[in-house]
Design an enzyme around this catalytic site. Structure first.
Site, short mmCIF file in Angstrom:
data_model
loop_
_atom_site.label_atom_id
_atom_site.label_comp_id
_atom_site.label_asym_id
_atom_site.label_seq_id
_atom_site.Cartn_x
_atom_site.Cartn_y
_atom_site.Cartn_z
N ASP A 237 0.85 -1.19 0.00
CA ASP A 237 0.00 0.00 0.00
C ASP A 237 0.89 1.24 0.00
O ASP A 237 2.04 1.20 0.44
CB ASP A 237 -0.86 0.05 1.27
N ARG B 109 -0.69 -0.72 -8.70
CA ARG B 109 -2.09 -0.38 -8.39
C ARG B 109 -2.20 1.14 -8.45
O ARG B 109 -1.41 1.84 -7.81
CB ARG B 109 -2.46 -0.85 -6.99
C1 LIG Z 1 -8.47 -1.47 -3.80
C2 LIG Z 1 -8.10 -0.13 -3.27
C3 LIG Z 1 -6.87 0.05 -2.68
C4 LIG Z 1 -6.49 1.30 -2.21
N1 LIG Z 1 -5.24 1.48 -1.71
C5 LIG Z 1 -4.84 2.70 -1.33
C6 LIG Z 1 -3.49 2.96 -0.96
O1 LIG Z 1 -2.64 2.07 -0.95
N2 LIG Z 1 -3.17 4.23 -0.59
C7 LIG Z 1 -4.08 5.25 -0.61
O2 LIG Z 1 -3.72 6.38 -0.30
N3 LIG Z 1 -5.36 5.02 -0.96
C8 LIG Z 1 -5.75 3.79 -1.32
N4 LIG Z 1 -7.06 3.59 -1.71
C9 LIG Z 1 -8.07 4.64 -1.49
C10 LIG Z 1 -8.12 5.60 -2.66
O3 LIG Z 1 -6.93 6.35 -2.70
C11 LIG Z 1 -9.31 6.56 -2.57
O4 LIG Z 1 -9.23 7.29 -1.40
C12 LIG Z 1 -10.66 5.85 -2.60
O5 LIG Z 1 -10.66 4.74 -3.43
C13 LIG Z 1 -11.75 6.83 -3.12
O6 LIG Z 1 -11.46 7.23 -4.43
P1 LIG Z 1 -12.28 6.76 -5.73
O7 LIG Z 1 -11.26 6.40 -6.76
O8 LIG Z 1 -13.19 5.68 -5.38
O9 LIG Z 1 -12.97 8.07 -6.26
P2 LIG Z 1 -13.83 9.23 -5.59
O10 LIG Z 1 -13.82 10.34 -6.56
O11 LIG Z 1 -13.37 9.50 -4.18
O12 LIG Z 1 -15.25 8.58 -5.50
C14 LIG Z 1 -16.00 8.22 -6.65
C15 LIG Z 1 -17.30 7.60 -6.20
O13 LIG Z 1 -17.02 6.35 -5.54
C16 LIG Z 1 -17.87 6.16 -4.42
N5 LIG Z 1 -17.04 6.12 -3.19
C17 LIG Z 1 -15.74 6.44 -3.09
N6 LIG Z 1 -15.29 6.23 -1.83
C18 LIG Z 1 -16.34 5.80 -1.13
C19 LIG Z 1 -16.53 5.41 0.22
N7 LIG Z 1 -15.54 5.43 1.11
N8 LIG Z 1 -17.76 5.01 0.60
C20 LIG Z 1 -18.78 4.95 -0.28
N9 LIG Z 1 -18.66 5.31 -1.58
C21 LIG Z 1 -17.47 5.72 -2.01
C22 LIG Z 1 -18.83 7.32 -4.43
O14 LIG Z 1 -19.96 6.92 -5.18
C23 LIG Z 1 -18.06 8.39 -5.16
O15 LIG Z 1 -18.89 9.33 -5.75
C24 LIG Z 1 -7.42 2.37 -2.26
C25 LIG Z 1 -8.65 2.19 -2.87
C26 LIG Z 1 -9.00 0.98 -3.40
C27 LIG Z 1 -10.30 0.83 -4.09
#
Ligand SMILES: Cc1cc2nc3c(=O)[nH]c(=O)nc-3n(C[C@H](O)[C@H](O)[C@H](O)COP(=O)(O)OP(=O)(O)OC[C@H]3O[C@@H](n4cnc5c(N)ncnc54)[C@H](O)[C@@H]3O)c2cc1C
Length: 303
Positions: free
Chosen positions: A130, A180
């Site tokens: 991560d 990732r």
């Molecule tokens: C498999 C995976 C691994 C990850 N690993 C890391 C990492 O190593 N380091 C790191 O900094 N971040 C990590 N993240 C978190 C990532 O950086 C984002 O903070 C998170 O995924 C929200 O961004 P989004 O791409 O979904 O888009 P956004 O623009 O935040 O959201 C798009 C849409 O997705 C939905 N959504 C997003 N988040 C949520 C939530 N929490 N609850 C409900 N609905 C939601 C909503 O419908 C929103 O409108 C990871 C995420 C995933 C999916």
């Protein structure tokens, strides 16, 4: 504004200690956390596997300050690898380097990471590293590059909100490293990170374009339909690509979309966190979508 407050609260250790003691809070955390024990995480993994999804397990914990905690977390991950092998579930692991000593000593962390990578290789499992707050990005990538030649079962993660990431991704792509791509979940200043969603999203698509044009195995980690559409379009444009591409989403987030992508024939991996140290993880999920707070407040009112 609310995002910043929630991210600030996610780092408050005293608050964490108080919240972790609350029974109701533990119950609420289940929306995003598979449980406190490995048994519960394995059960969730089995269910997801049966629905056509792979898993990456995160044994929650980060920012450890004492060597013995870092050794313990390393031993725990090795035990997890043995267990998932014997249970024959389709899962790898995701680890945070600050959980195995990065905030204490670089060499200690490297030794622990090597032990985990060796155990994972013995059990033919994949280890995703991560990516954490910007203080740790360079050292995390250094440790990754230092071991990636030897361990093909190691993968990196990058955050599209960081201005530096495009350069990092070009280097990872040139080496064919497994990457990732996510947007980033921490609070970062404007000098280091794009602050506007539009910029973070544009950067995300740019990173996908670079990686899709390389032979890096790629994990598209997002719940954002627009990013998913961009990834699908790029997959179509790069249909001769040999390296695999998969979508990744968080446990409990957009379950409808997870199922739909599997139905459409895409590879899907769910990030499944479990353990007692769920507070910072849970708070970051609140910060990403403050509407999630409503479900917490509603549940508290119903109590
Ligand atoms: C498999 C995976 C691994 C990850 N690993 C890391 C990492 O190593 N380091 C790191 O900094 N971040 C990590 N993240 C978190 C990532 O950086 C984002 O903070 C998170 O995924 C929200 O961004 P989004 O791409 O979904 O888009 P956004 O623009 O935040 O959201 C798009 C849409 O997705 C939905 N959504 C997003 N988040 C949520 C939530 N929490 N609850 C409900 N609905 C939601 C909503 O419908 C929103 O409108 C990871 C995420 C995933 C999916």
């Amino acid at each position: 504004m609310l995002r910043s407050v929630l991210l600030y609260l996610s780092e408050q250790k005293r608050l964490q200690e108080s919240i972790l003691r609350l029974k109701l809070a533990r119950k609420l955390s289940r929306r995003f956390v598979a449980g406190e024990s490995l048994d519960e995480a394995i059960q969730v993994t089995r269910d997801l596997n049966a629905r056509g999804m792979d898993v990456t397990l995160d044994h929650l914990g980060e920012s450890v300050e004492h060597e013995d905690q870092a050794y313990q977390a390393t031993d725990d991950y090795i035990a997890i690898l043995e267990r998932i092998d014997s249970e024959k579930v389709r899962t790898g692991i995701s680890i945070k380097l600050t959980q195995i000593g990065l905030a204490i000593d670089h060499d200690l962390c490297r030794r622990n990471l090597r032990r985990i990578a060796e155990a994972a290789r013995d059990h033919s499992r994949f280890v995703r590293i991560d990516i954490e707050g910007s203080d740790y990005v360079q050292s995390t990538l250094d440790l990754f590059h230092g071991l990636a030649e030897e361990f093909k079962n190691l993968g990196a993660a990058v955050q599209s909100y960081l201005r530096r990431t495009e350069a990092d991704v070009r280097e990872l792509a040139a080496r064919g490293a497994s990457v990732r791509v996510c947007k980033g979940a921490y609070k970062e200043p404007p000098e280091l990170a794009f602050q506007k969603k539009r910029e973070v999203d544009a950067s995300y698509v740019r990173l996908l374009e670079i990686l899709m044009g390389s032979e890096s195995p790629l994990a598209v980690a997002t719940h954002d339909s627009r990013m998913i559409e961009a990834a699908k379009r790029l997959m179509g444009e790069h249909s001769n690509r040999q390296a695999p591409v998969e979508f990744q989403m968080l446990y409990g987030v957009r379950r409808d979309l997870q199922a739909r992508l599997v139905e459409e024939g895409y590879r899907m991996r769910i990030y499944v966190p479990y353990g007692t140290e769920w507070y910072p993880y849970f708070m970051r999920r609140m910060a990403e979508r403050p509407a999630n707070l409503l479900f917490v407040l509603r549940a508290m009112k119903g109590k």
